[in-house]
Design a protein around this motif. Structure first.
Motif, PDB file in Angstrom:
ATOM      1  N   GLY A 114      27.104 -25.177  37.285  1.00  0.00           N
ATOM      2  CA  GLY A 114      28.532 -25.196  36.991  1.00  0.00           C
ATOM      3  C   GLY A 114      29.158 -23.852  37.309  1.00  0.00           C
ATOM      4  N   GLY A 115      30.475 -23.821  37.330  1.00  0.00           N
ATOM      5  CA  GLY A 115      31.162 -22.602  37.748  1.00  0.00           C
ATOM      6  C   GLY A 115      30.755 -22.289  39.187  1.00  0.00           C
ATOM      7  N   ASP A 116      30.449 -21.029  39.457  1.00  0.00           N
ATOM      8  CA  ASP A 116      30.050 -20.676  40.823  1.00  0.00           C
ATOM      9  C   ASP A 116      28.538 -20.491  40.943  1.00  0.00           C
ATOM     10  OD1 ASP A 116      29.653 -18.355  39.422  1.00  0.00           O
ATOM     11  OD2 ASP A 116      30.622 -17.053  40.890  1.00  0.00           O
ATOM     12  N   LEU A 117      27.786 -20.874  39.896  1.00  0.00           N
ATOM     13  CA  LEU A 117      26.357 -20.539  39.839  1.00  0.00           C
ATOM     14  C   LEU A 117      25.467 -21.710  40.252  1.00  0.00           C
ATOM     15  CD1 LEU A 117      24.380 -18.261  39.068  1.00  0.00           C
ATOM     16  CD2 LEU A 117      24.248 -19.286  36.781  1.00  0.00           C
TER      17      LEU A 117
ATOM     18  N   THR B 214       7.616 -14.917  45.153  1.00  0.00           N
ATOM     19  CA  THR B 214       7.568 -14.601  46.584  1.00  0.00           C
ATOM     20  C   THR B 214       8.907 -13.995  47.027  1.00  0.00           C
ATOM     21  OG1 THR B 214       6.286 -16.657  46.715  1.00  0.00           O
ATOM     22  CG2 THR B 214       6.764 -15.567  48.795  1.00  0.00           C
ATOM     23  N   PRO B 215       9.291 -12.851  46.446  1.00  0.00           N
ATOM     24  CA  PRO B 215      10.624 -12.310  46.763  1.00  0.00           C
ATOM     25  C   PRO B 215      10.798 -11.947  48.237  1.00  0.00           C
ATOM     26  CG  PRO B 215       9.338 -10.731  45.476  1.00  0.00           C
ATOM     27  CD  PRO B 215       8.577 -12.023  45.454  1.00  0.00           C
ATOM     28  N   ALA B 216       9.715 -11.522  48.905  1.00  0.00           N
ATOM     29  CA  ALA B 216       9.859 -11.062  50.297  1.00  0.00           C
ATOM     30  C   ALA B 216      10.348 -12.187  51.206  1.00  0.00           C
ATOM     31  CB  ALA B 216       8.538 -10.499  50.801  1.00  0.00           C
ATOM     32  N   PHE B 217       9.918 -13.424  50.923  1.00  0.00           N
ATOM     33  CA  PHE B 217      10.379 -14.568  51.715  1.00  0.00           C
ATOM     34  C   PHE B 217      11.891 -14.719  51.595  1.00  0.00           C
ATOM     35  CE2 PHE B 217      11.458 -19.173  51.197  1.00  0.00           C
ATOM     36  CZ  PHE B 217      11.464 -19.513  52.542  1.00  0.00           C
ATOM     37  N   PHE B 218      12.395 -14.647  50.354  1.00  0.00           N
ATOM     38  CA  PHE B 218      13.835 -14.828  50.157  1.00  0.00           C
ATOM     39  C   PHE B 218      14.628 -13.637  50.707  1.00  0.00           C
ATOM     40  CE2 PHE B 218      12.064 -17.951  47.274  1.00  0.00           C
ATOM     41  CZ  PHE B 218      12.897 -19.037  47.479  1.00  0.00           C
ATOM     42  N   GLN B 219      14.044 -12.445  50.643  1.00  0.00           N
ATOM     43  CA  GLN B 219      14.730 -11.277  51.221  1.00  0.00           C
ATOM     44  C   GLN B 219      14.920 -11.454  52.733  1.00  0.00           C
ATOM     45  OE1 GLN B 219      12.031  -8.341  49.290  1.00  0.00           O
ATOM     46  NE2 GLN B 219      13.900  -7.216  48.844  1.00  0.00           N
ATOM     47  N   ARG B 220      13.936 -12.065  53.405  1.00  0.00           N
ATOM     48  CA  ARG B 220      14.054 -12.312  54.848  1.00  0.00           C
ATOM     49  C   ARG B 220      15.245 -13.225  55.149  1.00  0.00           C
ATOM     50  NH1 ARG B 220      11.980  -8.801  57.809  1.00  0.00           N
ATOM     51  NH2 ARG B 220      11.873 -10.232  59.578  1.00  0.00           N
ATOM     52  N   LEU B 221      15.650 -14.013  54.124  1.00  0.00           N
ATOM     53  CA  LEU B 221      16.732 -14.981  54.309  1.00  0.00           C
ATOM     54  C   LEU B 221      18.068 -14.458  53.785  1.00  0.00           C
ATOM     55  CD1 LEU B 221      14.667 -18.135  53.368  1.00  0.00           C
ATOM     56  CD2 LEU B 221      15.384 -17.401  55.619  1.00  0.00           C
ATOM     57  N   GLY B 222      18.101 -13.186  53.430  1.00  0.00           N
ATOM     58  CA  GLY B 222      19.377 -12.573  53.039  1.00  0.00           C
ATOM     59  C   GLY B 222      19.609 -12.440  51.555  1.00  0.00           C
ATOM     60  N   PHE B 223      18.657 -12.888  50.735  1.00  0.00           N
ATOM     61  CA  PHE B 223      18.806 -12.729  49.280  1.00  0.00           C
ATOM     62  C   PHE B 223      18.544 -11.269  48.905  1.00  0.00           C
ATOM     63  CE2 PHE B 223      18.282 -17.227  49.643  1.00  0.00           C
ATOM     64  CZ  PHE B 223      18.764 -17.817  48.488  1.00  0.00           C
ATOM     65  N   GLU B 224      19.206 -10.815  47.836  1.00  0.00           N
ATOM     66  CA  GLU B 224      19.004  -9.455  47.344  1.00  0.00           C
ATOM     67  C   GLU B 224      18.461  -9.487  45.918  1.00  0.00           C
ATOM     68  OE1 GLU B 224      22.723  -7.466  47.863  1.00  0.00           O
ATOM     69  OE2 GLU B 224      22.487  -7.416  50.048  1.00  0.00           O
ATOM     70  N   ILE B 225      17.549  -8.567  45.640  1.00  0.00           N
ATOM     71  CA  ILE B 225      16.952  -8.511  44.301  1.00  0.00           C
ATOM     72  C   ILE B 225      18.009  -8.107  43.274  1.00  0.00           C
ATOM     73  CG2 ILE B 225      15.290  -7.240  42.862  1.00  0.00           C
ATOM     74  CD1 ILE B 225      13.378  -7.278  45.237  1.00  0.00           C
ATOM     75  N   THR B 226      17.952  -8.786  42.132  1.00  0.00           N
ATOM     76  CA  THR B 226      18.899  -8.484  41.060  1.00  0.00           C
ATOM     77  C   THR B 226      18.189  -8.609  39.713  1.00  0.00           C
ATOM     78  OG1 THR B 226      21.090  -9.031  40.185  1.00  0.00           O
ATOM     79  CG2 THR B 226      19.751 -10.871  40.895  1.00  0.00           C
ATOM     80  N   GLU B 227      18.937  -8.478  38.630  1.00  0.00           N
ATOM     81  CA  GLU B 227      18.365  -8.576  37.276  1.00  0.00           C
ATOM     82  C   GLU B 227      18.353 -10.036  36.828  1.00  0.00           C
ATOM     83  OE1 GLU B 227      17.267  -5.954  35.532  1.00  0.00           O
ATOM     84  OE2 GLU B 227      17.760  -4.710  37.272  1.00  0.00           O
ATOM     85  N   LYS B 228      17.270 -10.454  36.195  1.00  0.00           N
ATOM     86  CA  LYS B 228      17.225 -11.832  35.648  1.00  0.00           C
ATOM     87  C   LYS B 228      18.349 -12.051  34.645  1.00  0.00           C
ATOM     88  CE  LYS B 228      12.310 -12.157  35.773  1.00  0.00           C
ATOM     89  NZ  LYS B 228      11.388 -11.270  35.162  1.00  0.00           N
ATOM     90  N   GLU B 229      18.692 -10.979  33.936  1.00  0.00           N
ATOM     91  CA  GLU B 229      19.710 -11.083  32.879  1.00  0.00           C
ATOM     92  C   GLU B 229      21.087 -11.431  33.469  1.00  0.00           C
ATOM     93  OE1 GLU B 229      17.360  -8.765  33.138  1.00  0.00           O
ATOM     94  OE2 GLU B 229      16.198  -9.455  31.425  1.00  0.00           O
ATOM     95  N   SER B 230      21.219 -11.353  34.806  1.00  0.00           N
ATOM     96  CA  SER B 230      22.488 -11.746  35.439  1.00  0.00           C
ATOM     97  C   SER B 230      22.741 -13.243  35.283  1.00  0.00           C
ATOM     98  CB  SER B 230      22.466 -11.432  36.941  1.00  0.00           C
ATOM     99  OG  SER B 230      22.033 -10.138  37.185  1.00  0.00           O
ATOM    100  N   PHE B 231      21.684 -13.998  34.904  1.00  0.00           N
ATOM    101  CA  PHE B 231      21.810 -15.457  34.877  1.00  0.00           C
ATOM    102  C   PHE B 231      21.420 -16.005  33.505  1.00  0.00           C
ATOM    103  CE2 PHE B 231      20.330 -13.985  39.051  1.00  0.00           C
ATOM    104  CZ  PHE B 231      21.541 -14.095  39.717  1.00  0.00           C
ATOM    105  N   PRO B 232      22.226 -15.702  32.480  1.00  0.00           N
ATOM    106  CA  PRO B 232      21.880 -16.174  31.130  1.00  0.00           C
ATOM    107  C   PRO B 232      21.772 -17.694  31.067  1.00  0.00           C
ATOM    108  CG  PRO B 232      24.129 -15.288  31.209  1.00  0.00           C
ATOM    109  CD  PRO B 232      23.476 -14.934  32.495  1.00  0.00           C
ATOM    110  N   GLU B 233      22.520 -18.402  31.925  1.00  0.00           N
ATOM    111  CA  GLU B 233      22.445 -19.880  31.931  1.00  0.00           C
ATOM    112  C   GLU B 233      21.002 -20.325  32.203  1.00  0.00           C
ATOM    113  OE1 GLU B 233      24.476 -17.953  33.719  1.00  0.00           O
ATOM    114  OE2 GLU B 233      26.489 -18.800  33.874  1.00  0.00           O
TER     115      GLU B 233
END
Ligand SMILES: CC(C)(COP(=O)(O)OP(=O)(O)OC[C@H]1O[C@@H](n2cnc3c(N)ncnc32)[C@H](O)[C@@H]1OP(=O)(O)O)[C@@H](O)C(=O)NCCC(=O)NCCS
Length: 155
Positions: free
Chosen positions: A65-68, A112-131
């Motif tokens: 919901g929202g933009d998440l 497997t963060p390196a796979f997602f980084q290859r696709l343009g994702f950036e590492i962030t804090e888990k706490e950014s997503f309380p939902e």
């Protein structure tokens, strides 16, 4: 993309194949264990990759919901890894979200963060997503010793 490879929305007839793929990695906690009933109920969230007529990968998009949104359950048949199938599936999901949303935060929690980084994702804090934390992490056996990394693409 390989011409023998196609990525499409999943349908009811794909439930067994998706379940079998997820089971390969659920026991080691790489992806969440899902029952066939659960997969069937949420089949509209899944996409699959087909190579020469055989399902060789799956991924799911969850709308909070929202933009998440969350990309989850990304799995490729071990015999087909390293051929661009994971990339094709995640790019399919990103393209779909971009088409339908002017603004979004598309996140993942992964070992497997390196796979997602290859696709343009950036590492962030888990706490950014309380939902996500309230929905899944709080019920997870690994909650206090979580080894997953949060990554996000925002537009
Ligand atoms: C992770 C996984 C989905 C990647 O799928 P794949 O089809 O093997 O990956 P691709 O061939 O599409 O690789 C895409 C890019 O990511 C890189 N990549 C793939 N797996 C990687 C890994 N484990 N670590 C670092 N980079 C990786 C590739 O080198 C490639 O880079 P490039 O296109 O810039 O050259 C797949 O290996 C898998 O199913 N692993 C087990 C389950 C899992 O860990 N799922 C993710 C957590 S939900």
């Amino acid at each position: 993309m390989n011409t023998h490879l196609s990525v499409r929305s999943a349908s009811a007839s794909d439930v067994d194949a998706i379940h079998a793929l997820l089971e390969l990695y659920a026991s080691s906690g790489i992806v969440l264990k899902r029952s066939k009933e659960d997969i069937a109920f949420f089949i509209g969230n899944f996409i699959v990759a087909e190579f020469e007529g055989k399902i060789c990968g799956c991924a799911a998009l969850r709308d909070f919901g929202g933009d998440l949104l969350e990309v989850r359950s990304v799995v490729v048949d071990p015999a087909r890894q390293g051929c661009g199938i994971g990339r094709a599936m995640v790019e399919f999901i990103i393209a779909d979200v971009e088409l339908n949303r002017p603004h979004f935060r598309l996140f993942t929690l992964t070992t497997t963060p390196a796979f997602f980084q290859r696709l343009g994702f950036e590492i962030t804090e888990k706490e950014s997503f309380p939902e996500k934390i309230w929905s899944d992490c709080s019920k997870c056996a690994k909650a206090s010793h979580c080894d997953e990394v949060a990554l996000v693409i925002s537009r």
